[in-house]
Design a protein around this motif. Structure first.
Motif, mmCIF file in Angstrom:
data_model
loop_
_atom_site.group_PDB
_atom_site.id
_atom_site.type_symbol
_atom_site.label_atom_id
_atom_site.label_comp_id
_atom_site.label_asym_id
_atom_site.label_seq_id
_atom_site.Cartn_x
_atom_site.Cartn_y
_atom_site.Cartn_z
ATOM 1 N N VAL A 48 0.909 -0.747 0.389
ATOM 2 C CA VAL A 48 0.035 0.271 -0.144
ATOM 3 C C VAL A 48 0.926 1.725 -0.435
ATOM 4 O O VAL A 48 1.844 1.230 0.583
ATOM 5 N N THR A 49 0.677 1.999 -1.037
ATOM 6 C CA THR A 49 1.167 3.615 -1.282
ATOM 7 C C THR A 49 0.325 4.061 -1.217
ATOM 8 O O THR A 49 -0.645 4.199 -1.261
ATOM 9 N N LEU A 50 0.734 5.686 -0.744
ATOM 10 C CA LEU A 50 0.081 6.676 -0.703
ATOM 11 C C LEU A 50 0.072 7.828 -2.579
ATOM 12 O O LEU A 50 -0.556 8.810 -2.552
ATOM 13 N N CYS A 51 1.340 7.553 -2.424
ATOM 14 C CA CYS A 51 1.394 7.935 -4.298
ATOM 15 C C CYS A 51 1.895 6.349 -5.207
ATOM 16 O O CYS A 51 2.925 6.110 -4.933
ATOM 17 N N PRO A 52 1.500 5.602 -6.287
ATOM 18 C CA PRO A 52 2.899 4.649 -7.067
ATOM 19 C C PRO A 52 3.740 5.689 -7.549
ATOM 20 O O PRO A 52 4.225 5.100 -7.388
ATOM 21 N N TYR A 53 3.654 6.488 -7.975
ATOM 22 C CA TYR A 53 4.403 7.556 -8.698
ATOM 23 C C TYR A 53 6.179 7.230 -7.882
ATOM 24 O O TYR A 53 6.699 7.762 -8.387
ATOM 25 N N LEU A 54 5.098 7.724 -6.799
ATOM 26 C CA LEU A 54 6.719 8.148 -5.832
ATOM 27 C C LEU A 54 7.719 6.600 -5.796
ATOM 28 O O LEU A 54 9.080 6.793 -5.676
ATOM 29 N N VAL A 55 7.070 5.741 -5.869
ATOM 30 C CA VAL A 55 7.505 4.131 -6.029
ATOM 31 C C VAL A 55 7.954 3.992 -7.332
ATOM 32 O O VAL A 55 10.113 3.742 -6.844
ATOM 33 N N PHE A 56 7.465 4.520 -8.177
ATOM 34 C CA PHE A 56 7.725 3.788 -9.904
ATOM 35 C C PHE A 56 9.129 4.927 -9.903
ATOM 36 O O PHE A 56 10.354 4.080 -9.883
ATOM 37 N N ALA A 57 9.086 6.280 -9.800
ATOM 38 C CA ALA A 57 10.174 7.050 -9.713
ATOM 39 C C ALA A 57 11.547 6.494 -8.650
ATOM 40 O O ALA A 57 13.153 6.269 -9.210
ATOM 41 N N ALA A 58 11.142 6.114 -7.437
ATOM 42 C CA ALA A 58 11.857 5.635 -6.239
ATOM 43 C C ALA A 58 13.076 4.301 -7.031
ATOM 44 O O ALA A 58 14.199 3.709 -6.504
ATOM 45 N N ARG A 59 12.516 3.684 -7.689
ATOM 46 C CA ARG A 59 12.328 2.137 -8.269
ATOM 47 C C ARG A 59 13.868 2.452 -9.619
ATOM 48 O O ARG A 59 14.645 1.946 -10.112
ATOM 49 N N THR A 60 14.025 4.514 -10.286
ATOM 50 C CA THR A 60 14.633 4.138 -11.347
ATOM 51 C C THR A 60 16.123 4.467 -11.121
ATOM 52 O O THR A 60 16.343 4.619 -9.838
ATOM 53 N N PRO A 61 17.257 4.540 -11.666
ATOM 54 C CA PRO A 61 18.958 3.705 -11.187
ATOM 55 C C PRO A 61 18.780 5.324 -10.108
ATOM 56 O O PRO A 61 20.268 5.308 -9.522
ATOM 57 N N GLN A 62 18.823 5.825 -11.317
ATOM 58 C CA GLN A 62 19.201 7.499 -10.606
ATOM 59 C C GLN A 62 18.921 8.156 -9.206
ATOM 60 O O GLN A 62 19.412 8.526 -8.700
ATOM 61 N N SER A 63 17.760 7.157 -9.139
ATOM 62 C CA SER A 63 17.123 8.371 -7.770
ATOM 63 C C SER A 63 17.532 7.983 -6.574
ATOM 64 O O SER A 63 18.228 7.158 -6.495
ATOM 65 N N LYS A 64 17.483 9.186 -6.096
ATOM 66 C CA LYS A 64 18.311 9.024 -4.209
ATOM 67 C C LYS A 64 17.455 8.276 -3.525
ATOM 68 O O LYS A 64 17.546 8.380 -1.872
ATOM 69 N N HIS A 65 16.177 8.364 -3.461
ATOM 70 C CA HIS A 65 15.225 7.551 -2.160
ATOM 71 C C HIS A 65 15.045 6.147 -2.926
ATOM 72 O O HIS A 65 15.120 5.735 -3.384
ATOM 73 N N ASP A 66 14.720 5.690 -1.858
ATOM 74 C CA ASP A 66 14.528 3.900 -1.417
ATOM 75 C C ASP A 66 12.720 3.895 -1.659
ATOM 76 O O ASP A 66 12.426 4.497 -1.069
ATOM 77 N N PRO A 67 12.756 3.124 -2.882
ATOM 78 C CA PRO A 67 11.087 3.076 -2.535
ATOM 79 C C PRO A 67 9.768 2.554 -1.715
ATOM 80 O O PRO A 67 9.060 2.772 -0.891
ATOM 81 N N GLU A 68 11.167 1.523 -0.960
ATOM 82 C CA GLU A 68 10.749 1.252 0.792
ATOM 83 C C GLU A 68 9.858 2.537 1.508
ATOM 84 O O GLU A 68 8.754 2.916 2.766
#
Length: 148
Positions: A48-68
């Motif tokens: 469950v997430t409050l925004c799937p786009y945050l999760v998708f973006a965090a899964r990109t190679p350049q992301s500085k955030h963890d999807p979790e």
């Protein structure tokens, strides 16, 4: 993109809901805000997430955030999912637009600071400018209104 907007906007008058996501504002108005937390999303495995786009973006190679960071829990395994949702406030955890550019901007008080998922997918931290659509960083500033 403005042409696409102009062609699709009239459909709204017929009752069709048209959602223009990430369209630049032609008038250079302040950016829209982030809706994370207004609707919950459940992925097929139950996350469950409050925004799937945050999760998708965090899964990109350049992301500085963890999807979790953006997954509140699992609807199948976490019996306290409602309490987790109630206690997870995205906008208390993260300061969207907390940077010198936004802080010094004349549009700051009325600006929603754009989409944090777009900021993440560009390789920046959430507090950075949503530079792809910001009227200040793109040069699409609001033109002054001149009355006749």
């Amino acid at each position: 993109m403005q042409r696409i907007y102009e062609l699709t906007a009239p459909f709204e008058a017929s009752g069709l809901e048209v959602v223009h996501i990430r369209f630049p504002n032609a008038q250079g108005a302040p950016l829209a805000g982030c809706d994370a937390g207004t609707i919950i999303y459940v992925f097929t495995p139950g996350e469950v997430t409050l925004c799937p786009y945050l999760v998708f973006a965090a899964r990109t190679p350049q992301s500085k955030h963890d999807p979790e960071e953006f997954i509140v829990g699992n609807i199948f395994t976490d019996r306290d999912i409602a309490a987790r949702l109630d206690s997870y406030s995205f906008h208390d955890r993260y300061q969207v637009g907390a940077n010198p550019t936004c802080g010094a901007c004349a549009l700051e008080s009325g600006c929603g600071k754009g989409c944090p998922a777009a900021v993440i997918s560009s390789g920046e931290r959430i507090r950075a400018v949503d530079a792809a659509v910001c009227p200040v960083t793109t040069g699409r500033r609001r033109l002054p209104v001149v009355s006749a």
